[in-house]
Write a protein that holds these residues in place. Structure first.
Motif, PDB file in Angstrom:
ATOM      1  N   GLY A 283       0.904  -1.127  -0.032  1.00 30.67           N
ATOM      2  CA  GLY A 283       0.036  -0.080  -0.099  1.00 30.67           C
ATOM      3  C   GLY A 283       0.818   1.312   0.203  1.00 30.67           C
ATOM      4  N   LEU A 284       0.241   2.344  -0.571  1.00 28.65           N
ATOM      5  CA  LEU A 284       0.931   3.654  -0.543  1.00 28.65           C
ATOM      6  C   LEU A 284       0.252   4.614   0.179  1.00 28.65           C
ATOM      7  N   VAL A 285       0.823   5.599   0.873  1.00 26.85           N
ATOM      8  CA  VAL A 285       0.045   6.771   1.252  1.00 26.85           C
ATOM      9  C   VAL A 285       0.815   8.018   0.828  1.00 26.85           C
ATOM     10  N   LEU A 286       0.219   8.809   0.065  1.00 24.31           N
ATOM     11  CA  LEU A 286       1.138   9.908  -0.493  1.00 24.31           C
ATOM     12  C   LEU A 286       1.281  10.957   0.600  1.00 24.31           C
ATOM     13  N   GLU A 287       2.574  11.425   0.772  1.00 31.27           N
ATOM     14  CA  GLU A 287       3.059  12.244   1.779  1.00 31.27           C
ATOM     15  C   GLU A 287       2.891  13.664   1.154  1.00 31.27           C
ATOM     16  N   GLY A 288       3.308  14.040  -0.169  1.00 33.81           N
ATOM     17  CA  GLY A 288       2.973  15.172  -0.723  1.00 33.81           C
ATOM     18  C   GLY A 288       1.662  15.171  -1.195  1.00 33.81           C
ATOM     19  N   ARG A 289       1.693  16.419  -2.023  1.00 32.68           N
ATOM     20  CA  ARG A 289       0.182  16.803  -2.516  1.00 32.68           C
ATOM     21  C   ARG A 289      -0.012  16.125  -3.828  1.00 32.68           C
ATOM     22  N   GLY A 290      -1.467  15.772  -4.213  1.00 27.50           N
ATOM     23  CA  GLY A 290      -1.504  15.105  -5.587  1.00 27.50           C
ATOM     24  C   GLY A 290      -2.510  14.191  -5.286  1.00 27.50           C
ATOM     25  N   VAL A 291      -2.728  13.397  -6.338  1.00 27.89           N
ATOM     26  CA  VAL A 291      -3.741  12.224  -6.388  1.00 27.89           C
ATOM     27  C   VAL A 291      -3.003  10.936  -6.902  1.00 27.89           C
ATOM     28  N   LEU A 292      -2.936   9.994  -6.274  1.00 27.68           N
ATOM     29  CA  LEU A 292      -2.323   8.713  -7.047  1.00 27.68           C
ATOM     30  C   LEU A 292      -3.330   8.177  -7.895  1.00 27.68           C
ATOM     31  N   ARG A 293      -2.697   7.634  -9.049  1.00 29.74           N
ATOM     32  CA  ARG A 293      -3.513   7.040 -10.024  1.00 29.74           C
ATOM     33  C   ARG A 293      -3.240   5.698 -10.540  1.00 29.74           C
ATOM     34  N   ASN A 294      -3.964   4.990 -11.076  1.00 32.21           N
ATOM     35  CA  ASN A 294      -3.500   3.929 -11.763  1.00 32.21           C
ATOM     36  C   ASN A 294      -2.301   3.946 -12.794  1.00 32.21           C
ATOM     37  N   ASP A 295      -1.295   3.118 -12.440  1.00 35.50           N
ATOM     38  CA  ASP A 295      -0.261   3.092 -13.650  1.00 35.50           C
ATOM     39  C   ASP A 295       0.807   4.013 -13.490  1.00 35.50           C
ATOM     40  N   GLN A 296       0.790   4.905 -12.398  1.00 32.29           N
ATOM     41  CA  GLN A 296       1.862   5.838 -12.094  1.00 32.29           C
ATOM     42  C   GLN A 296       3.258   4.923 -11.542  1.00 32.29           C
ATOM     43  N   ARG A 297       4.253   5.535 -12.206  1.00 31.11           N
ATOM     44  CA  ARG A 297       5.598   4.957 -11.911  1.00 31.11           C
ATOM     45  C   ARG A 297       6.136   5.139 -10.421  1.00 31.11           C
ATOM     46  N   VAL A 298       6.585   4.379  -9.682  1.00 30.05           N
ATOM     47  CA  VAL A 298       7.103   4.435  -8.357  1.00 30.05           C
ATOM     48  C   VAL A 298       8.592   3.876  -8.276  1.00 30.05           C
ATOM     49  N   VAL A 299       9.490   4.818  -7.693  1.00 30.46           N
ATOM     50  CA  VAL A 299      10.708   4.879  -7.768  1.00 30.46           C
ATOM     51  C   VAL A 299      11.102   4.284  -6.057  1.00 30.46           C
ATOM     52  N   CYS A 300      11.645   3.232  -5.986  1.00 27.45           N
ATOM     53  CA  CYS A 300      11.988   2.839  -4.510  1.00 27.45           C
ATOM     54  C   CYS A 300      13.321   3.255  -4.291  1.00 27.45           C
ATOM     55  N   GLY A 301      13.768   3.176  -2.980  1.00 28.36           N
ATOM     56  CA  GLY A 301      15.024   3.713  -2.407  1.00 28.36           C
ATOM     57  C   GLY A 301      16.165   2.846  -3.360  1.00 28.36           C
ATOM     58  N   SER A 302      16.005   1.747  -3.630  1.00 31.10           N
ATOM     59  CA  SER A 302      17.182   0.951  -4.341  1.00 31.10           C
ATOM     60  C   SER A 302      17.276   1.425  -5.744  1.00 31.10           C
ATOM     61  N   GLY A 303      16.371   2.294  -6.362  1.00 39.61           N
ATOM     62  CA  GLY A 303      16.359   2.812  -7.752  1.00 39.61           C
ATOM     63  C   GLY A 303      15.395   1.792  -8.289  1.00 39.61           C
ATOM     64  N   SER A 314      -8.282   9.067  -0.771  1.00 39.83           N
ATOM     65  CA  SER A 314      -9.299   8.411   0.189  1.00 39.83           C
ATOM     66  C   SER A 314      -9.936   9.466   0.879  1.00 39.83           C
ATOM     67  N   PRO A 315     -11.346   9.544   0.754  1.00 35.54           N
ATOM     68  CA  PRO A 315     -12.149  10.427   1.631  1.00 35.54           C
ATOM     69  C   PRO A 315     -11.983  10.135   3.103  1.00 35.54           C
ATOM     70  N   THR A 316     -11.874   9.089   3.554  1.00 35.31           N
ATOM     71  CA  THR A 316     -11.757   8.857   5.182  1.00 35.31           C
ATOM     72  C   THR A 316     -10.416   9.644   5.637  1.00 35.31           C
ATOM     73  N   LEU A 317      -9.264   9.180   4.846  1.00 36.32           N
ATOM     74  CA  LEU A 317      -8.013   9.671   5.365  1.00 36.32           C
ATOM     75  C   LEU A 317      -7.681  11.137   4.868  1.00 36.32           C
ATOM     76  N   GLY A 318      -8.504  11.647   4.094  1.00 39.26           N
ATOM     77  CA  GLY A 318      -8.366  12.876   3.174  1.00 39.26           C
ATOM     78  C   GLY A 318      -6.760  13.010   2.516  1.00 39.26           C
ATOM     79  N   ARG A 319      -6.294  12.036   2.266  1.00 33.73           N
ATOM     80  CA  ARG A 319      -5.456  12.178   1.362  1.00 33.73           C
ATOM     81  C   ARG A 319      -5.170  10.768   0.166  1.00 33.73           C
ATOM     82  N   ALA A 320      -4.308  10.801  -0.766  1.00 32.80           N
ATOM     83  CA  ALA A 320      -4.347  10.007  -1.762  1.00 32.80           C
ATOM     84  C   ALA A 320      -3.607   8.537  -1.296  1.00 32.80           C
ATOM     85  N   ILE A 321      -4.273   7.477  -1.652  1.00 36.86           N
ATOM     86  CA  ILE A 321      -3.702   6.081  -1.151  1.00 36.86           C
ATOM     87  C   ILE A 321      -3.683   5.157  -2.581  1.00 36.86           C
TER      88      ILE A 321
END
Lengths: 361, 130
Positions: A283-303, A314-321
């Protein structure tokens, strides 16, 4: 061709914004999908899920057949009333569909599969059933209404009175037959709730009776944000025929024991498990501003890179998941490419919300 | 039916433009656009001071359902942005022509009638699209 459920006129009359969904005209929302979402988390709401397909299976070998067809195990002995979530795999271990199967004791089993996959599901089940003494019946004449939320039970019991004796005693993830009605304490929202299957000619009356009892209609929009908050997969985006349950967050639905049970896809899954996986679901919880969408690219620590399989606000959390497929060793945090900006996100274990409460620290 | 105020100008990409007395124009998205998008949850406004050409993708509005670009209806400089919609994107749903305005532009040249659609023309355009 556009298909309509028996509740189509009700949706239009109640102001439903009708959209095309996998060949069906379905309500996206009735005004505000966020309000509908909150209503289910805090009180109760109802969904028309008649587009999903109900298949009844019976015959002397029906149990043996399901123990071969499904990756999860209905068990060697009868457990009348039990609901079981399972994937149906191809020989490569890819997911043909996910479904719920209900044990109806002497009557046989009832299965509910996705709307968009119904033709290929029927073909596949039929093909696998060739060597078993089992009969399949697609119940196109049944409608299905999901009543979901903490107040669902209180609100529906009086309506079911007389039709489904004993519905008050129904445990979570169990179901029972009544007078022409089948009631299951299951759902796709992460809240308590019920799914009611009944003849289509009776569906509008029940829908209106529920509305009169204060249960407001909710559309597919809220259904999607609710299921994603609950960490539940959506077939076709979070997993499909090219991914196995193991890398889709569904390893818990694969019954490895007993070892001698040979189900379709087992050999491929065992090989995959022995070799080791490259990807897993997180699962991902967005820390910055914006909305997460299907198919967006994720870059992890290892590169190394992963990809979002379903993202939303997420309406309950008030942020993107989001649910994402990430390299197995990715932990803690990552960055999501949102229109060229690298926005930080936290890696968490779904669910995000259960029973009205946030599961995220 | 969609609300289309008579005193505004419109684009085929569903922005509206209001002529202000100080020579600037205010820009927002139409009632039809907010209805199509559904509940808005995120608005990324343009940078104040940025120079836009007509038709530039200058900002993004996102609903639960989808992200949508907003296009500059005219060329000019962004002189003001509505911070309130960044905090509360639902303002755009609730009051698209009022509290839900997005930014103000100092246009390079200002013949709105020539470059944009009037209310009747926008109405006709919506009907032709549906």
């Amino acid at each position: 061709m556009t298909l309509k459920t028996p509740l189509y006129e009700q949706h239009v009359a109640m102001g439903g914004k009708m959209v095309n969904f996998g060949g069906w005209k379905m309500p996206l929302h009735y005004g505000s999908q966020i309000e509908e979402h909150h209503r289910v988390r805090r009180d109760v709401g109802m969904f028309d899920v008649s587009h999903m397909m109900i298949v009844d299976l019976e015959g002397p070998q029906v149990r043996e057949f399901l123990r071969y067809l499904l990756a999860n195990d209905v068990g060697a002995g009868a457990r009348p009333g039990r609901a079981l979530y399972s994937c149906m795999l191809n020989e490569q271990g890819g997911v043909i569909d996910d479904l719920i199967v209900y044990d109806r004791g002497d009557v046989g089993f009832r299965m509910v599969v996705n709307a968009a996959t119904r033709d290929k599901d029927l073909a596949w089940i039929g093909q696998c059933a060739r060597h078993f003494d089992v009969a399949l019946q697609a119940r196109f004449e049944l409608a299905m209404i999901a009543v979901q939320g903490p107040a669902a039970r209180d609100r529906i019991l009086s309506l079911l009175d007389g039709r489904v004796a004993g519905a008050a005693g129904l445990e979570p993830f169990h179901a029972m037959d009544g007078d022409g009605m089948f009631v299951a304490r299951t759902g796709y929202t992460g809240e308590d709730g019920f799914e009611i299957m009944l003849p289509e000619r009776e569906a509008a009356d029940l829908w209106r009776a529920l509305a009169d009892a204060g249960v407001e209609p909710c559309g597919l929009g809220a259904r999607d944000t609710l299921r994603l908050e609950a960490g539940m997969n959506l077939y076709g985006t979070d997993m499909d025929e090219n991914t196995t349950p193991l890398e889709s967050g569904l390893a818990w639905t694969v019954a490895w024991e007993p070892r001698e049970r040979d189900f379709v896809g087992r050999a491929a899954l065992e090989t995959k498990r022995a070799v080791g996986l490259s990807f897993r679901q997180a699962g991902l919880v967005l820390e910055g501003r914006g909305v997460l969408r299907n198919d967006q690219r994720v870059v992890c620590g290892s590169g190394e890179e992963g990809r979002i399989t379903s993202g939303t606000y997420s309406p309950t959390l008030g942020r993107a998941i989001a649910l994402a497929r990430l390299p197995v060793d990715a932990t803690d945090s990552c960055e999501v490419d949102i229109r060229g900006r690298a926005v930080p996100a936290r890696i968490v274990k779904p669910p995000f919300v259960r029973n009205g409460r946030s599961c995220i620290q | 039916m969609s609300n289309i105020p008579e005193d505004l100008y419109y684009t085929k990409s569903h922005e509206w433009v209001r002529q202000n007395e100080d020579g600037t124009v205010s820009v927002g998205i139409t009632d039809h656009a907010q209805d199509l998008l559904g509940d808005l949850v995120f608005v990324e406004l343009p940078e104040p001071g940025s120079q836009l050409a007509a038709g530039d993708e200058c900002m993004v509005v996102e609903s639960v359902k989808a992200a949508s670009d907003v296009y500059a209806p005219l060329g000019g400089e962004v002189v003001d942005i509505n911070e309130a919609v960044a905090e509360g994107p639902e303002l755009v749903n609730q009051d698209p022509y009022g509290e839900g305005w997005l930014f103000r532009l100092q246009p390079l040249q200002g013949d709105l009638q020539e470059e944009l659609l009037g209310a009747d023309a926008y109405q006709e355009f919506l009907e032709s699209e549906s």
